[in-house]
Design a protein around this motif. Structure first.
Motif, PDB file in Angstrom:
ATOM      1  N   GLY A  97       0.828  -1.189   0.000  1.00 18.26           N
ATOM      2  CA  GLY A  97       0.000   0.000   0.000  1.00 18.26           C
ATOM      3  C   GLY A  97       0.869   1.249   0.000  1.00 18.26           C
ATOM      4  N   TYR A  98       2.190   1.067   0.182  1.00 18.61           N
ATOM      5  CA  TYR A  98       3.135   2.181   0.171  1.00 18.61           C
ATOM      6  C   TYR A  98       3.452   2.568  -1.269  1.00 18.61           C
ATOM      7  CZ  TYR A  98       4.158   0.754   5.005  1.00 18.61           C
ATOM      8  OH  TYR A  98       4.073   0.417   6.321  1.00 18.61           O
ATOM      9  N   ASP A  99       4.015   3.762  -1.455  1.00 20.98           N
ATOM     10  CA  ASP A  99       4.478   4.109  -2.796  1.00 20.98           C
ATOM     11  C   ASP A  99       5.954   3.739  -2.922  1.00 20.98           C
ATOM     12  OD1 ASP A  99       6.001   6.132  -1.631  1.00 20.98           O
ATOM     13  OD2 ASP A  99       4.709   7.747  -2.317  1.00 20.98           O
ATOM     14  N   LYS A 100       6.446   3.799  -4.141  1.00 22.13           N
ATOM     15  CA  LYS A 100       7.806   3.345  -4.433  1.00 22.13           C
ATOM     16  C   LYS A 100       8.869   4.159  -3.705  1.00 22.13           C
ATOM     17  CE  LYS A 100      10.619   1.630  -8.129  1.00 22.13           C
ATOM     18  NZ  LYS A 100      10.456   0.557  -9.023  1.00 22.13           N
ATOM     19  N   LYS A 101       8.573   5.394  -3.353  1.00 24.78           N
ATOM     20  CA  LYS A 101       9.546   6.245  -2.671  1.00 24.78           C
ATOM     21  C   LYS A 101       9.948   5.678  -1.309  1.00 24.78           C
ATOM     22  CE  LYS A 101       7.892  10.354  -4.968  1.00 24.78           C
ATOM     23  NZ  LYS A 101       7.095  11.557  -4.841  1.00 24.78           N
ATOM     24  N   SER A 102       9.091   4.847  -0.713  1.00 24.41           N
ATOM     25  CA  SER A 102       9.395   4.284   0.605  1.00 24.41           C
ATOM     26  C   SER A 102      10.478   3.204   0.541  1.00 24.41           C
ATOM     27  CB  SER A 102       8.127   3.721   1.242  1.00 24.41           C
ATOM     28  OG  SER A 102       7.659   2.606   0.508  1.00 24.41           O
ATOM     29  N   LEU A 103      10.880   2.798  -0.658  1.00 25.46           N
ATOM     30  CA  LEU A 103      11.862   1.727  -0.806  1.00 25.46           C
ATOM     31  C   LEU A 103      13.297   2.183  -0.586  1.00 25.46           C
ATOM     32  CD1 LEU A 103      10.536  -0.109  -3.969  1.00 25.46           C
ATOM     33  CD2 LEU A 103      10.120  -0.656  -1.581  1.00 25.46           C
TER      34      LEU A 103
END
Length: 133
Positions: A97-103
Motif C-alpha cells: 500500500g506504500y508508494d515506491k519512494k518508501s523503498l
C-alpha cells in the motif's frame, strides 16, 4: 505456513512448473493470490504470513522461480528477506500500500505493485520477469 500446492492437481497454464513464494499477511489477499496463480499452473510456496517462516523456506533451499513480497508483514519490513532473495539471484516484486519512494535507493529497480492488485496483469508481469531473468 501452508505446504506447497500439489503439482499433480495443478492445471496447465502460463505459469506451469513455476514455483512462486508468496509472502503476504493479509489472509484474503494471500488466498486470492494462491488461487489465481494455481489456476495458471504455478506451485505456490506459502502463502507465508511471517518473515521468520519465509526465512526458513530460504534456509531449506527450496527452489523458487520468483517471489511476491508484501513490504510490511506483521509490522516488520521485508527488506532483509529481499536481500536474501537477491543474493540467491531469485527475482521478486513488492506488493504494498506504500508508494515506491518508501523503498529507498537499494530497491528502486524492483517492481512495486500497489494494492489492490490487478492479478491478471501481475501474472503477466511475473511471467515476463522470469523469462528475462
Amino acid at each position: 505456513m501452508s505446504a506447497p500446492s500439489n503439482p499433480e492437481s495443478v492445471p496447465s497454464g502460463p505459469l506451469t512448473g513455476r514455483r512462486i513464494l508468496v509472502v503476504e499477511d493479509e489472509y484474503f489477499l494471500a488466498d486470492d493470490l494462491q488461487r489465481h496463480f494455481v489456476s495458471l499452473g504455478a506451485e505456490i510456496i506459502g502463502p507465508v504470513a511471517y518473515l521468520d517462516d519465509a526465512a526458513e523456506v530460504l534456509k531449506a533451499d527450496a527452489p523458487i522461480d520468483v517471489a511476491l513480497l508484501d513490504i510490511n508483514v506483521r509490522s516488520e519490513m521485508v527488506f532483509p528477506l529481499a536481500r536474501l532473495l537477491r543474493s540467491r539471484n531469485v527475482p521478486f516484486v513488492f506488493t504494498t500500500g506504500y508508494d515506491k519512494k518508501s523503498l529507498g535507493s537499494e530497491f528502486m529497480d524492483v517492481q512495486v505493485w500497489e494494492k489492490p492488485l490487478d492479478l491478471p496483469r501481475l501474472a503477466r508481469s511475473l511471467t515476463a520477469l522470469m523469462a528475462g531473468h
